[in-house]
Motif scaffolding. Structure first.
Motif, PDB file in Angstrom:
ATOM      1  N   ARG A   1       0.822  -1.212   0.000  1.00 24.82           N
ATOM      2  CA  ARG A   1       0.000   0.000   0.000  1.00 24.82           C
ATOM      3  C   ARG A   1       0.857   1.264   0.000  1.00 24.82           C
ATOM      4  O   ARG A   1       0.472   2.297  -0.545  1.00 24.82           O
TER       5      ARG A   1
ATOM      6  N   ARG B   1      -2.116   8.189  -5.366  1.00 23.41           N
ATOM      7  CA  ARG B   1      -3.040   7.805  -6.425  1.00 23.41           C
ATOM      8  C   ARG B   1      -4.425   7.429  -5.909  1.00 23.41           C
ATOM      9  O   ARG B   1      -5.419   7.614  -6.586  1.00 23.41           O
ATOM     10  N   LEU B   2      -4.512   6.842  -4.668  1.00 27.13           N
ATOM     11  CA  LEU B   2      -5.760   6.251  -4.194  1.00 27.13           C
ATOM     12  C   LEU B   2      -6.008   6.614  -2.736  1.00 27.13           C
ATOM     13  O   LEU B   2      -5.058   6.840  -1.970  1.00 27.13           O
TER      14      LEU B   2
ATOM     15  N   ARG C   1      -8.107  -2.259  -1.518  1.00 23.06           N
ATOM     16  CA  ARG C   1      -8.643  -3.114  -2.583  1.00 23.06           C
ATOM     17  C   ARG C   1      -7.570  -3.404  -3.637  1.00 23.06           C
ATOM     18  O   ARG C   1      -7.418  -4.530  -4.107  1.00 23.06           O
ATOM     19  N   LYS C   2      -6.770  -2.377  -3.955  1.00 26.95           N
ATOM     20  CA  LYS C   2      -5.717  -2.537  -4.954  1.00 26.95           C
ATOM     21  C   LYS C   2      -4.623  -3.480  -4.462  1.00 26.95           C
ATOM     22  O   LYS C   2      -4.054  -4.251  -5.235  1.00 26.95           O
TER      23      LYS C   2
ATOM     24  N   GLU D   1      -5.766  -6.941  -5.049  1.00 24.95           N
ATOM     25  CA  GLU D   1      -5.730  -7.193  -6.492  1.00 24.95           C
ATOM     26  C   GLU D   1      -4.299  -7.466  -6.960  1.00 24.95           C
ATOM     27  O   GLU D   1      -4.055  -8.404  -7.732  1.00 24.95           O
ATOM     28  N   LEU D   2      -3.338  -6.688  -6.463  1.00 24.61           N
ATOM     29  CA  LEU D   2      -1.941  -6.888  -6.860  1.00 24.61           C
ATOM     30  C   LEU D   2      -1.397  -8.221  -6.348  1.00 24.61           C
ATOM     31  O   LEU D   2      -0.706  -8.947  -7.077  1.00 24.61           O
TER      32      LEU D   2
ATOM     33  N   GLU E   1      -9.605   2.406  -1.427  1.00 23.45           N
ATOM     34  CA  GLU E   1      -9.221   1.974  -2.777  1.00 23.45           C
ATOM     35  C   GLU E   1      -7.847   1.318  -2.761  1.00 23.45           C
ATOM     36  O   GLU E   1      -7.599   0.346  -3.474  1.00 23.45           O
ATOM     37  N   ALA E   2      -6.949   1.854  -1.930  1.00 22.43           N
ATOM     38  CA  ALA E   2      -5.603   1.284  -1.831  1.00 22.43           C
ATOM     39  C   ALA E   2      -5.657  -0.136  -1.276  1.00 22.43           C
ATOM     40  O   ALA E   2      -4.958  -1.045  -1.766  1.00 22.43           O
TER      41      ALA E   2
ATOM     42  N   ALA F   1       2.934  -2.030  -9.241  1.00 22.30           N
ATOM     43  CA  ALA F   1       1.723  -1.411  -8.687  1.00 22.30           C
ATOM     44  C   ALA F   1       1.243  -0.224  -9.511  1.00 22.30           C
ATOM     45  O   ALA F   1       0.036  -0.044  -9.723  1.00 22.30           O
TER      46      ALA F   1
ATOM     47  N   LEU G   1       1.485   2.953  -3.287  1.00 23.87           N
ATOM     48  CA  LEU G   1       0.290   3.627  -3.793  1.00 23.87           C
ATOM     49  C   LEU G   1       0.083   4.965  -3.077  1.00 23.87           C
ATOM     50  O   LEU G   1      -0.304   5.968  -3.691  1.00 23.87           O
TER      51      LEU G   1
END
Length: 550
Positions: free
Chosen positions: A118, A126-127, A134-135, A138-139, A131-132, A174, A121
């Motif tokens: 995180r 960026r987020l 969740r990202k 995903e990563l 959202e971070a 990322a 990010l």
């Protein structure tokens, strides 16, 4: 930074120097190359070749005593070689990112995996936090980690080396940078894990269109994974071009030498068939080794392993981390008593030995360890290091001890002048020769080589392997060669045991195991040997043997 039709990376006439006290020395001389969009370019060379310094200069991470003396670095068309550290930080991760060599030391031990992914990010804003989060999941999913939600909550020490490297790749991709610098990204990993990590980088490159600058000493990896190769020696480019062209028709003598020494690209050296009736030097029968964990639970590290080694031959014990290799050789060397089973060196039952008998036995079996930088006492001279085993076992006059030390140092190909030096004054190859001399000075019956060439550059590795073969021929030595590298095993061993999760899953002559194994695990190990994708390997080997170009 905008993306243009320019190469992703364009390095021109790069010179890099380092200061040492009041002096500066240049270690990279006039290096020029490009990396095109979606292209994998391999920087290949041995220690001191300048490949890591070049890569560090591209991402702005040269050591404090290093600086760019001359030349330019264009990233997506912009010249960045004179940027400030602050400005470079603004593109690190977003435009260019790094996958470092050692996953064990590259993650913060006190932060969770999720927090570290995180962070990249959040640095670039960026987020938001939700959202971070969740990202992050995903990563971690994209890099193939099982149970990504669990991994995000874990700390680095709870992950394997391969899992840690996947986390570092997740951090590197990322922000979908234009260029990933992969600096020896798999050198610390087992061969099958190495293949999976390199496959992952390939898949992500194809998905995102990212370019890769692959820094490696392994020509087999470069052969399989790169579009172009740049060969560095002493900070200078020896040659560069399309991978297939360079490997099929190398123009420089140095490249030919690297190719001839690379175990994964070299043809297997024919070994004479084992003569029937050779006496047996070592027999391991139904070896079982249990340990009690701190929780009180019993753990079986070795489960029923059996093999024998004929005198004057080499038996390889291969497998990945946790396979039981180290536990097996510690039992052979008498450092631990087996839970059950039998180990015999000649007529001696190792498990039955006690006190003085066990101490005297240890002169029959000597070990050469993996890391020549860590296995020699830095405070002792080479003379003292090689002489010490004799002080432990023999009451020889000083003059005789000195004569034996000089003789064995000469036998391993070192000049007598090294005897007065400390280990730090020697190269890695010289240190490993000293370690071999120390093991041989007591004239042991069996020498156990524990990953004894894995920490060495390819040409030094080849020299040590040739030395071991020569010593075996001349002195009748018996070797137990422990390795995770099947390409090396194919070069040096007569017989092989393949271990997996403490069990022996394959056993036989090297030819039998390599050509007709019926075990899925062994096939996976063999198929993971780098360099197998190179279609011109045999042609290249014949070309190399033809000698220098006119």
């Amino acid at each position: 930074m905008s993306i243009s039709a320019n190469p992703v990376l364009d390095v021109r006439d790069l010179d890099i120097s380092y200061s040492h006290g009041d002096e500066r020395s240049t270690v990279v001389h006039g290096v020029s190359f490009t990396v095109e969009p979606g292209e994998v370019v391999a920087l290949v060379g041995e220690s001191g070749s300048g490949k890591t310094s070049t890569a560090q200069a591209v991402i702005g991470l040269l050591a404090g005593n290093g600086r760019i003396e001359r030349g330019s670095i264009h990233l997506n068309g912009e010249e960045i070689s004179r940027w400030s550290a602050r400005r470079l930080r603004s593109i690190r991760g977003a435009v260019v990112s790094l996958v470092p060599q050692d996953p064990g030391s590259s993650l913060n031990p006190v932060l969770t995996i999720g927090a570290q992914v995180r962070e990249i990010l959040e640095i670039h804003g960026r987020l938001d936090r939700r959202e971070a989060d969740r990202k992050v999941i995903e990563l971690l999913t994209n890099v193939g980690l099982s149970e990504p939600e669990l991994r995000a909550r874990q700390y680095p020490h709870e992950l394997s080396g391969g899992m840690k490297q996947r986390v570092l790749i997740a951090i590197a991709i990322a922000l979908r940078p234009a260029l990933i610098i992969a600096d020896e990204p798999t050198s610390a990993l087992d061969v099958t894990v190495q293949r999976r990590i390199l496959d992952l980088i390939d898949d992500l490159r194809r998905e995102y269109g990212t370019s890769v600058l692959l820094v490696t000493h392994d020509l087999g990896v470069a052969a399989d994974r790169s579009d172009k190769i740049i060969v560095l020696q002493g900070g200078r480019i020896q040659e560069q071009g399309k991978t297939a062209d360079v490997l099929a028709s190398p123009q420089s003598a140095y490249t030919r030498k690297l190719l001839s020494d690379a175990p994964s690209l070299a043809a297997a050296k024919p070994r004479p068939p084992l003569k029937p009736g050779r006496p047996t030097a070592l027999t391991v029968s139904n070896l079982v080794q249990d340990f009690t964990l701190p929780t009180g639970r019993n753990f079986r590290a070795v489960d029923g392993i059996s093999f024998s080694v004929a005198r004057g031959t080499t038996h390889a014990v291969v497998g990945e981390s946790g396979s039981g290799k180290t536990t097996t050789i510690r039992s052979i060397a008498g450092f631990q008593k087996p839970t059950s089973g039998e180990i015999r060196i000649g007529d001696l039952d190792v498990a039955s030995l006690r006190a003085e008998a066990l101490r005297q036995f240890r002169r029959k079996v000597q070990l050469v360890y993996q890391n020549p930088w860590a296995s020699l006492d830095p405070r002792q001279t080479v003379q003292a290091i090689v002489e010490e085993p004799m002080l432990n076992f023999d009451s020889l006059p000083r003059t005789e001890r000195e004569a034996r030390v000089r003789a064995i140092i000469e036998r391993v190909g070192l000049p007598a002048t090294v005897l007065s030096r400390l280990p730090h004054a020697l190269s890695g190859g010289q240190r490993q020769r000293v370690a071999i001399a120390r093991a041989l000075v007591l004239e042991p019956e069996v020498v156990v080589l524990d990953e004894a060439v894995s920490a060495l550059d390819v040409t030094v590795q080849a020299q040590i392997l040739e030395l071991l073969a020569e010593l075996q021929r001349d002195l009748g030595l018996t070797y137990v060669f422990v390795s995770h590298d099947l390409a090396v095993v194919r070069q040096i061993a007569d017989t092989v045991s393949v271990l997996h999760n403490g069990r022996q899953v394959d056993y036989g002559t090297v030819d039998e195991v390599f050509s007709s194994t019926s075990t899925a695990y062994t096939r996976e190990l063999i198929e993971a040997i780098p360099g197998r994708k190179f279609p011109h390997a045999e042609t290249s080997r014949q070309f190399i043997k033809a000698g220098p170009l006119s």
